[in-house]
Design a protein around this motif. Structure first.
Motif, mmCIF file in Angstrom:
data_model
loop_
_atom_site.group_PDB
_atom_site.id
_atom_site.type_symbol
_atom_site.label_atom_id
_atom_site.label_comp_id
_atom_site.label_asym_id
_atom_site.label_seq_id
_atom_site.Cartn_x
_atom_site.Cartn_y
_atom_site.Cartn_z
ATOM 1 N N SER A 113 3.384 0.928 3.035
ATOM 2 C CA SER A 113 4.807 0.922 2.688
ATOM 3 C C SER A 113 5.308 2.299 2.284
ATOM 4 O O SER A 113 6.510 2.523 2.183
ATOM 5 C CB SER A 113 5.063 -0.048 1.530
ATOM 6 O OG SER A 113 4.754 -1.363 1.912
ATOM 7 N N GLY A 114 4.369 3.208 2.004
ATOM 8 C CA GLY A 114 4.788 4.538 1.578
ATOM 9 C C GLY A 114 3.702 5.568 1.808
ATOM 10 O O GLY A 114 2.529 5.232 1.997
ATOM 11 N N PHE A 115 4.113 6.839 1.791
ATOM 12 C CA PHE A 115 3.189 7.946 2.032
ATOM 13 C C PHE A 115 3.718 9.158 1.276
ATOM 14 O O PHE A 115 4.793 9.664 1.592
ATOM 15 C CB PHE A 115 3.130 8.239 3.535
ATOM 16 C CG PHE A 115 1.984 9.116 3.962
ATOM 17 C CD1 PHE A 115 0.921 8.596 4.683
ATOM 18 C CD2 PHE A 115 1.972 10.478 3.662
ATOM 19 C CE1 PHE A 115 -0.125 9.403 5.100
ATOM 20 C CE2 PHE A 115 0.938 11.291 4.071
ATOM 21 C CZ PHE A 115 -0.128 10.755 4.793
ATOM 22 N N VAL A 116 2.986 9.590 0.244
ATOM 23 C CA VAL A 116 3.394 10.769 -0.531
ATOM 24 C C VAL A 116 2.183 11.676 -0.721
ATOM 25 O O VAL A 116 1.035 11.240 -0.582
ATOM 26 C CB VAL A 116 3.982 10.385 -1.913
ATOM 27 C CG1 VAL A 116 5.263 9.587 -1.758
ATOM 28 C CG2 VAL A 116 2.966 9.605 -2.754
ATOM 29 N N VAL A 117 2.448 12.945 -1.039
ATOM 30 C CA VAL A 117 1.354 13.887 -1.267
ATOM 31 C C VAL A 117 1.053 13.982 -2.760
ATOM 32 O O VAL A 117 1.894 13.654 -3.594
ATOM 33 C CB VAL A 117 1.681 15.279 -0.676
ATOM 34 C CG1 VAL A 117 1.659 15.224 0.850
ATOM 35 C CG2 VAL A 117 3.022 15.789 -1.170
ATOM 36 N N LYS A 118 -0.171 14.435 -3.066
ATOM 37 C CA LYS A 118 -0.638 14.407 -4.454
ATOM 38 C C LYS A 118 0.092 15.357 -5.384
ATOM 39 O O LYS A 118 0.022 15.182 -6.595
ATOM 40 C CB LYS A 118 -2.140 14.699 -4.499
ATOM 41 C CG LYS A 118 -2.982 13.516 -4.064
ATOM 42 C CD LYS A 118 -4.449 13.838 -4.129
ATOM 43 C CE LYS A 118 -5.261 12.659 -3.608
ATOM 44 N NZ LYS A 118 -6.670 12.988 -3.406
ATOM 45 N N ASP A 119 0.773 16.372 -4.841
ATOM 46 C CA ASP A 119 1.497 17.270 -5.746
ATOM 47 C C ASP A 119 2.901 16.745 -6.074
ATOM 48 O O ASP A 119 3.716 17.433 -6.672
ATOM 49 C CB ASP A 119 1.550 18.700 -5.201
ATOM 50 C CG ASP A 119 2.246 18.801 -3.848
ATOM 51 O OD1 ASP A 119 2.756 17.780 -3.358
ATOM 52 O OD2 ASP A 119 2.274 19.920 -3.290
ATOM 53 N N THR A 120 3.173 15.500 -5.698
ATOM 54 C CA THR A 120 4.430 14.849 -6.089
ATOM 55 C C THR A 120 4.481 14.766 -7.619
ATOM 56 O O THR A 120 3.501 14.347 -8.249
ATOM 57 C CB THR A 120 4.494 13.416 -5.512
ATOM 58 O OG1 THR A 120 4.439 13.491 -4.087
ATOM 59 C CG2 THR A 120 5.772 12.705 -5.921
ATOM 60 N N PRO A 121 5.578 15.162 -8.263
ATOM 61 C CA PRO A 121 5.681 15.056 -9.724
ATOM 62 C C PRO A 121 5.439 13.616 -10.194
ATOM 63 O O PRO A 121 5.776 12.661 -9.484
ATOM 64 C CB PRO A 121 7.120 15.495 -10.011
ATOM 65 C CG PRO A 121 7.487 16.362 -8.844
ATOM 66 C CD PRO A 121 6.764 15.775 -7.662
ATOM 67 N N ALA A 122 4.864 13.495 -11.393
ATOM 68 C CA ALA A 122 4.460 12.181 -11.916
ATOM 69 C C ALA A 122 5.613 11.179 -11.936
ATOM 70 O O ALA A 122 5.441 10.013 -11.573
ATOM 71 C CB ALA A 122 3.875 12.342 -13.319
ATOM 72 N N ALA A 123 6.790 11.629 -12.355
ATOM 73 C CA ALA A 123 7.938 10.714 -12.433
ATOM 74 C C ALA A 123 8.321 10.204 -11.043
ATOM 75 O O ALA A 123 8.663 9.030 -10.869
ATOM 76 C CB ALA A 123 9.128 11.415 -13.091
ATOM 77 N N VAL A 150 0.829 -1.210 0.000
ATOM 78 C CA VAL A 150 0.000 0.000 0.000
ATOM 79 C C VAL A 150 0.862 1.257 0.000
ATOM 80 O O VAL A 150 1.798 1.377 0.784
ATOM 81 C CB VAL A 150 -0.949 0.028 1.221
ATOM 82 C CG1 VAL A 150 -1.685 1.367 1.309
ATOM 83 C CG2 VAL A 150 -1.948 -1.119 1.144
ATOM 84 N N LEU A 151 0.519 2.176 -0.916
ATOM 85 C CA LEU A 151 1.138 3.494 -0.972
ATOM 86 C C LEU A 151 0.020 4.519 -0.762
ATOM 87 O O LEU A 151 -0.932 4.556 -1.533
ATOM 88 C CB LEU A 151 1.811 3.711 -2.334
ATOM 89 C CG LEU A 151 2.397 5.105 -2.606
ATOM 90 C CD1 LEU A 151 3.519 5.428 -1.634
ATOM 91 C CD2 LEU A 151 2.899 5.191 -4.053
ATOM 92 N N ILE A 152 0.111 5.307 0.305
ATOM 93 C CA ILE A 152 -0.872 6.356 0.554
ATOM 94 C C ILE A 152 -0.496 7.564 -0.296
ATOM 95 O O ILE A 152 0.650 8.031 -0.258
ATOM 96 C CB ILE A 152 -0.893 6.762 2.049
ATOM 97 C CG1 ILE A 152 -1.282 5.564 2.940
ATOM 98 C CG2 ILE A 152 -1.835 7.944 2.265
ATOM 99 C CD1 ILE A 152 -2.725 5.128 2.846
ATOM 100 N N VAL A 153 -1.461 8.064 -1.080
ATOM 101 C CA VAL A 153 -1.256 9.252 -1.917
ATOM 102 C C VAL A 153 -2.361 10.224 -1.552
ATOM 103 O O VAL A 153 -3.524 9.994 -1.869
ATOM 104 C CB VAL A 153 -1.320 8.902 -3.424
ATOM 105 C CG1 VAL A 153 -1.011 10.142 -4.264
ATOM 106 C CG2 VAL A 153 -0.349 7.786 -3.768
ATOM 107 N N THR A 154 -2.014 11.311 -0.875
ATOM 108 C CA THR A 154 -3.058 12.164 -0.313
ATOM 109 C C THR A 154 -2.764 13.645 -0.419
ATOM 110 O O THR A 154 -1.611 14.054 -0.528
ATOM 111 C CB THR A 154 -3.277 11.794 1.173
ATOM 112 O OG1 THR A 154 -4.350 12.565 1.709
ATOM 113 C CG2 THR A 154 -2.017 12.046 1.981
#
Length: 202
Positions: A100-110, A79-83
């Motif tokens: 396993s991970g946690f990133v925010v939605k404005d993370t660049p696509a790459a 599971v990767l949380i994208v919020t």
């Protein structure tokens, strides 16, 4: 090797954009898009994706509570949380639930695609700024019961209504509210709810 993805976000536009971006990657395939935590658990059980990307705030079961159930329903899935909500408490709770991970939605696509690959490899991926904030903020100071009471108080419910909802006496509810107000450094219960919510403790 193709990495099969499940996307769960209650906003169709965001879900569609994520799907389109990730599908441009030659090694990523979106096999399901759903709008709630409940649907995510069912889709994970049925499709056994390699990685499930879950939003935090969704109707029904939220992304954090859905994380543990997705992992139980499909043990091979990561599971990767994208919020949008990069709150320290959310990060801590998500990792405790098994994400396993946690990133925010404005993370660049790459970078998001790279995060998916790293999570699939068994690595942990956490937004660095959020990790720092989480360390600074520390654990929630609230007890489980104080958390329940503040959650119930978020919509402005009266003490009597909260007591009925949680099957507690009104005196007990007042005591928990008073304690939570003190621990959050707030002036009143509305402010305590805001502080706790902003830190992801609720």
């Amino acid at each position: 090797m193709t990495i099969r993805l499940l996307l769960a976000d209650d906003q169709a536009l965001v879900r569609g954009a994520l799907s389109a971006l990730l599908s441009l990657e030659p090694d990523l395939e979106v096999v399901a898009e759903v709008g709630s935590g409940d649907e995510a658990v069912e889709a994970a059980r049925r499709l056994r994706p390699d990685v499930a990307l879950l939003d935090v705030e969704m109707p029904g079961r939220d992304g954090i509570s859905a994380t543990a159930e997705v992992l139980a329903a499909a043990p091979g899935t990561r599971v990767l949380i994208v919020t949008t909500f990069g709150r320290p408490g959310y990060l801590r709770r998500a990792l405790q639930a098994g994400a396993s991970g946690f990133v925010v939605k404005d993370t660049p696509a790459a970078q998001l695609a790279d995060a998916v690959r790293r999570v699939h490899q068994g690595l942990r991926v956490v937004d660095p700024a959020l990790a720092t904030d989480s360390l600074i903020a520390g654990e929630s100071p609230l007890t489980a019961r104080e958390t329940d009471v503040l959650r119930a108080a978020r919509d402005g419910s009266t003490v009597a209504a909260i007591a009925r909802t949680l099957v507690l006496s009104e005196g007990t509810v007042r005591n928990h509210l008073s304690s939570a107000i003190g621990k959050t450094g707030a002036a009143n219960r509305a402010e305590a709810c805001l502080v706790a919510d902003r830190n992801g403790w609720l």
